[in-house]
Design a protein around this motif. Sequence first.
Motif, PDB file in Angstrom:
ATOM      1  N   GLU A 196      -3.323  -5.564 -43.346  1.00 43.24           N
ATOM      2  CA  GLU A 196      -2.316  -5.689 -44.400  1.00 43.24           C
ATOM      3  C   GLU A 196      -1.814  -4.309 -44.767  1.00 43.24           C
ATOM      4  O   GLU A 196      -2.598  -3.378 -44.896  1.00 43.24           O
ATOM      5  CB  GLU A 196      -2.912  -6.331 -45.653  1.00 43.24           C
ATOM      6  N   LYS A 232       5.217  -5.831 -52.173  1.00 49.34           N
ATOM      7  CA  LYS A 232       5.018  -6.831 -51.113  1.00 49.34           C
ATOM      8  C   LYS A 232       3.902  -6.376 -50.185  1.00 49.34           C
ATOM      9  O   LYS A 232       3.516  -5.207 -50.162  1.00 49.34           O
ATOM     10  CB  LYS A 232       6.299  -7.050 -50.316  1.00 49.34           C
ATOM     11  N   GLY A 233       3.409  -7.326 -49.398  1.00 52.47           N
ATOM     12  CA  GLY A 233       2.438  -7.027 -48.360  1.00 52.47           C
ATOM     13  C   GLY A 233       2.930  -7.564 -47.040  1.00 52.47           C
ATOM     14  O   GLY A 233       3.447  -8.684 -46.975  1.00 52.47           O
ATOM     15  N   HIS A 238       0.527  -2.824 -47.827  1.00 55.03           N
ATOM     16  CA  HIS A 238       1.193  -3.136 -49.088  1.00 55.03           C
ATOM     17  C   HIS A 238       2.004  -1.932 -49.549  1.00 55.03           C
ATOM     18  O   HIS A 238       1.500  -0.810 -49.540  1.00 55.03           O
ATOM     19  CB  HIS A 238       0.154  -3.495 -50.156  1.00 55.03           C
ATOM     20  N   ARG A 265       9.990  -4.685 -53.371  1.00 54.26           N
ATOM     21  CA  ARG A 265      10.096  -6.139 -53.224  1.00 54.26           C
ATOM     22  C   ARG A 265      11.108  -6.522 -52.133  1.00 54.26           C
ATOM     23  O   ARG A 265      11.278  -7.691 -51.825  1.00 54.26           O
ATOM     24  CB  ARG A 265      10.485  -6.776 -54.545  1.00 54.26           C
ATOM     25  N   THR A 313       3.824  -9.481 -53.905  1.00 51.50           N
ATOM     26  CA  THR A 313       2.641  -9.145 -54.692  1.00 51.50           C
ATOM     27  C   THR A 313       3.108  -8.736 -56.091  1.00 51.50           C
ATOM     28  O   THR A 313       4.305  -8.617 -56.344  1.00 51.50           O
ATOM     29  CB  THR A 313       1.842  -7.991 -54.051  1.00 51.50           C
TER      30      THR A 313
END
Length: 123
Positions: free
Chosen positions: A58, A101-102, A60, A64, A97
């Motif tokens: 992942e 975002k991730g 992050h 957005r 998130t």
Amino acid sequence: MSRARAFAGRAYAPFPWIDHEVVKLLVSETATNAVLHAGGGGFDLICHSPMGGSIQIELHDRSRIEPLRRPHTVWDSHGRGLELLDLLAPGWSVVPTLTGKGLIFSLEAKPCTETVSPPPTTR
């Protein structure tokens, strides 16, 4: 990006069935995209332990805005990050998130292709 690539390389070094070059390539691509296209803020990298023959990674960031496919020609040195994810980690996803975002991708373990020949017999 080199620190993220090195971190991922170290995280999976004990696992020879993982394609370390693909891991480092995709981590480098996603980290570069986070820095260049997500407002220049920092990012967090999470390398999950191998489970069931696959790994999940992942990345992050604080934006957005979802990744965009960028037009490119065969001569361009940019614009291929999402194509690489499509090819090497199909099924990757982006999730919102609380802080941005991730981008999440999984890689399957590479098959073992080495064969070991028995020692020669002596008479």
